[in-house]
Design a protein around this motif. Sequence first.
Motif, PDB file in Angstrom:
ATOM      1  N   GLY A  10       0.814  -1.205   0.000  1.00 63.33           N
ATOM      2  CA  GLY A  10       0.000   0.000   0.000  1.00 63.33           C
ATOM      3  C   GLY A  10       0.848   1.256   0.000  1.00 63.33           C
ATOM      4  O   GLY A  10       1.745   1.436  -0.834  1.00 63.33           O
ATOM      5  N   LEU A  11       0.568   2.127   0.955  1.00 65.35           N
ATOM      6  CA  LEU A  11       1.262   3.417   1.031  1.00 65.35           C
ATOM      7  C   LEU A  11       2.404   3.411   2.041  1.00 65.35           C
ATOM      8  O   LEU A  11       2.977   4.463   2.322  1.00 65.35           O
ATOM      9  CB  LEU A  11       0.249   4.519   1.413  1.00 65.35           C
ATOM     10  CG  LEU A  11      -0.887   4.743   0.407  1.00 65.35           C
ATOM     11  CD1 LEU A  11      -1.943   5.677   0.999  1.00 65.35           C
ATOM     12  CD2 LEU A  11      -0.341   5.325  -0.888  1.00 65.35           C
ATOM     13  N   GLU A  12       2.735   2.251   2.574  1.00 65.69           N
ATOM     14  CA  GLU A  12       3.790   2.170   3.586  1.00 65.69           C
ATOM     15  C   GLU A  12       5.168   2.218   2.935  1.00 65.69           C
ATOM     16  O   GLU A  12       5.414   1.576   1.910  1.00 65.69           O
ATOM     17  CB  GLU A  12       3.649   0.901   4.419  1.00 65.69           C
ATOM     18  CG  GLU A  12       4.578   0.872   5.640  1.00 65.69           C
ATOM     19  CD  GLU A  12       4.306  -0.292   6.558  1.00 65.69           C
ATOM     20  OE1 GLU A  12       3.506  -0.128   7.500  1.00 65.69           O
ATOM     21  OE2 GLU A  12       4.883  -1.379   6.323  1.00 65.69           O
ATOM     22  N   ARG A  13       6.057   2.987   3.537  1.00 66.36           N
ATOM     23  CA  ARG A  13       7.433   3.090   3.072  1.00 66.36           C
ATOM     24  C   ARG A  13       8.364   2.834   4.248  1.00 66.36           C
ATOM     25  O   ARG A  13       8.047   3.160   5.396  1.00 66.36           O
ATOM     26  CB  ARG A  13       7.720   4.488   2.504  1.00 66.36           C
ATOM     27  CG  ARG A  13       6.806   4.913   1.368  1.00 66.36           C
ATOM     28  CD  ARG A  13       7.061   4.129   0.104  1.00 66.36           C
ATOM     29  NE  ARG A  13       6.224   4.603  -0.996  1.00 66.36           N
ATOM     30  CZ  ARG A  13       5.029   4.093  -1.285  1.00 66.36           C
ATOM     31  NH1 ARG A  13       4.523   3.114  -0.537  1.00 66.36           N
ATOM     32  NH2 ARG A  13       4.338   4.548  -2.311  1.00 66.36           N
TER      33      ARG A  13
ATOM     34  N   GLY B  11       1.897  10.666   8.405  1.00 62.12           N
ATOM     35  CA  GLY B  11       1.901  10.626   9.863  1.00 62.12           C
ATOM     36  C   GLY B  11       3.315  10.421  10.360  1.00 62.12           C
ATOM     37  O   GLY B  11       4.264  10.290   9.571  1.00 62.12           O
ATOM     38  N   GLY B  12       3.465  10.397  11.674  1.00 63.61           N
ATOM     39  CA  GLY B  12       4.795  10.199  12.257  1.00 63.61           C
ATOM     40  C   GLY B  12       5.341   8.816  11.975  1.00 63.61           C
ATOM     41  O   GLY B  12       4.582   7.862  11.743  1.00 63.61           O
TER      42      GLY B  12
ATOM     43  N   PHE C  84       6.722   4.441   7.755  1.00 62.69           N
ATOM     44  CA  PHE C  84       5.627   5.410   7.764  1.00 62.69           C
ATOM     45  C   PHE C  84       4.809   5.253   6.488  1.00 62.69           C
ATOM     46  O   PHE C  84       5.194   4.544   5.554  1.00 62.69           O
ATOM     47  CB  PHE C  84       6.183   6.841   7.852  1.00 62.69           C
ATOM     48  CG  PHE C  84       7.229   7.136   6.809  1.00 62.69           C
ATOM     49  CD1 PHE C  84       6.880   7.659   5.571  1.00 62.69           C
ATOM     50  CD2 PHE C  84       8.569   6.868   7.069  1.00 62.69           C
ATOM     51  CE1 PHE C  84       7.837   7.919   4.609  1.00 62.69           C
ATOM     52  CE2 PHE C  84       9.544   7.119   6.101  1.00 62.69           C
ATOM     53  CZ  PHE C  84       9.174   7.648   4.877  1.00 62.69           C
ATOM     54  N   GLU C  85       3.647   5.915   6.488  1.00 60.01           N
ATOM     55  CA  GLU C  85       2.806   5.948   5.296  1.00 60.01           C
ATOM     56  C   GLU C  85       2.939   7.299   4.617  1.00 60.01           C
ATOM     57  O   GLU C  85       3.172   8.308   5.285  1.00 60.01           O
ATOM     58  CB  GLU C  85       1.345   5.698   5.658  1.00 60.01           C
ATOM     59  CG  GLU C  85       1.026   4.275   6.062  1.00 60.01           C
ATOM     60  CD  GLU C  85      -0.444   4.105   6.376  1.00 60.01           C
ATOM     61  OE1 GLU C  85      -1.150   3.423   5.607  1.00 60.01           O
ATOM     62  OE2 GLU C  85      -0.883   4.657   7.396  1.00 60.01           O
TER      63      GLU C  85
ATOM     64  N   VAL D 299      -6.107   5.346   0.825  1.00 52.93           N
ATOM     65  CA  VAL D 299      -5.896   6.320   1.904  1.00 52.93           C
ATOM     66  C   VAL D 299      -4.940   5.754   2.950  1.00 52.93           C
ATOM     67  O   VAL D 299      -4.938   4.548   3.225  1.00 52.93           O
ATOM     68  CB  VAL D 299      -7.232   6.722   2.575  1.00 52.93           C
ATOM     69  CG1 VAL D 299      -8.104   7.460   1.590  1.00 52.93           C
ATOM     70  CG2 VAL D 299      -7.959   5.515   3.121  1.00 52.93           C
ATOM     71  N   PRO D 300      -4.114   6.620   3.559  1.00 50.68           N
ATOM     72  CA  PRO D 300      -3.211   6.170   4.620  1.00 50.68           C
ATOM     73  C   PRO D 300      -3.996   5.680   5.836  1.00 50.68           C
ATOM     74  O   PRO D 300      -4.902   6.362   6.305  1.00 50.68           O
ATOM     75  CB  PRO D 300      -2.403   7.427   4.950  1.00 50.68           C
ATOM     76  CG  PRO D 300      -2.545   8.322   3.759  1.00 50.68           C
ATOM     77  CD  PRO D 300      -3.916   8.040   3.220  1.00 50.68           C
TER      78      PRO D 300
END
Length: 425
Positions: free
Chosen positions: A6-9, A84-85, A105-106, A298-299
């Motif tokens: 997903g949007l996680e890095r 987010g943090g 984080f996302e 969406v995150p």
Amino acid sequence: METREGLERALRVQVPAARIDAEVSTRLQSVGRTAKIKGFRPGKVPAKVIRQRYGDQVRQEVLNDVLQSSYSEAITQEKLRPAGGPRIEPETMQEGQDLTYTAVFEVFPEIELKAVDKLKVARPAVTIGVDDVNQMIESLRRQRATWEPVDRAAKEGDQVQVDFEAEHKGEPLEGGKGENVPVVIGEGRMIPDFEKNLPGLTAGDEKSFNVKFPKDYHEASLAGEKVSFSVKVLEVAESRLPEMDEEFVKTFGVESGSLDDLRADVQRNMERELEGRVRAEVKREVMEALLNANNVEVPRVMVDQEAESLRNDAMRQMGIQDPAQAPDIATFAETAERRTRLGLLVGAVINEFKIEVDRQRVKAKVDEVSAPYDEPEQIASMYFQNPDLLRSVESVVLEEQVVDCLLEKAKVSDRKVTFSELMSN
């Protein structure tokens, strides 16, 4: 940098040990100039003693600061927009070694809006007719109705005055006792199973019956449960509508007492209400069309924050202060995700069409909000002097501008609907 699901890095960061050591030495020198240690004059404490006394503490402070600064440098270097943090996963933090950690984080999604000129919006088309005005005046009569006791069995529309007691699983229900409670049959203010047991009863009657609470009842312990009620009828009363005479008309501030003047006044109020409702319905249609056309990821962190905010709002409305009694946060997940996705899309529209808040509209909105007060000028001044209040108004205006922008480009059709149908939605 590693792209995960997903949007996680995941960003692996390495900071040279020399940078850490140099910063530690600089801070220890600063500490040494002011440190007060027994046996030494201020500013004359040997560096070795300062390091022994304050080294660990200073190093920890430096590590915390370097973690924050290096993370900021890294996301800037990689041109990332965290939603987010981060969650920090340290690898090496020992003295003399490079500081190495992974920040997880996302990120905000990259949004490419679908062609907004293909959005379809159905705008309510409503005409206020004579019958609508008559219905509204009849509603006003019902609001002024009086209740007169009758010596007959209760029926739909009657007000029944009752005492009642409730038991759940053989035990008295906490808060389940009422005295002189007025219940209008058919009004829907009580549990449906409760109201349906009242028709046919007369003053002095007593009756026991079971009531099944709705599955979505706000009190979780009663949701879907059966509760036994014992009811005593104190009085049955029927509604008496006031005559539509001059006295009745004047109660609504129409000094002439003329029914025609009342009708004109009622119609003007209905038109104002209609304008606001149509505007709200068009906004809903536009936002729904925008959502349907753009399936944006969406995150999770933003959804969780929104769900928490919704739950806090619900707790305030329900008067709940104990976190242990808070509703399950999962019940807010769907709404939170929708609101988060919509917020991201609105932001994308603002960026794509370079929409800036209209200061004149902000002033007009503040004037509108302030108008009902006795001293509107003071209220308006308060809004303009309070940054938080002003931002809330600017946010509303900016959203209205987004709706206007999309309406100009969308395919808009009229949807015929009656006044009562629209206002009851």
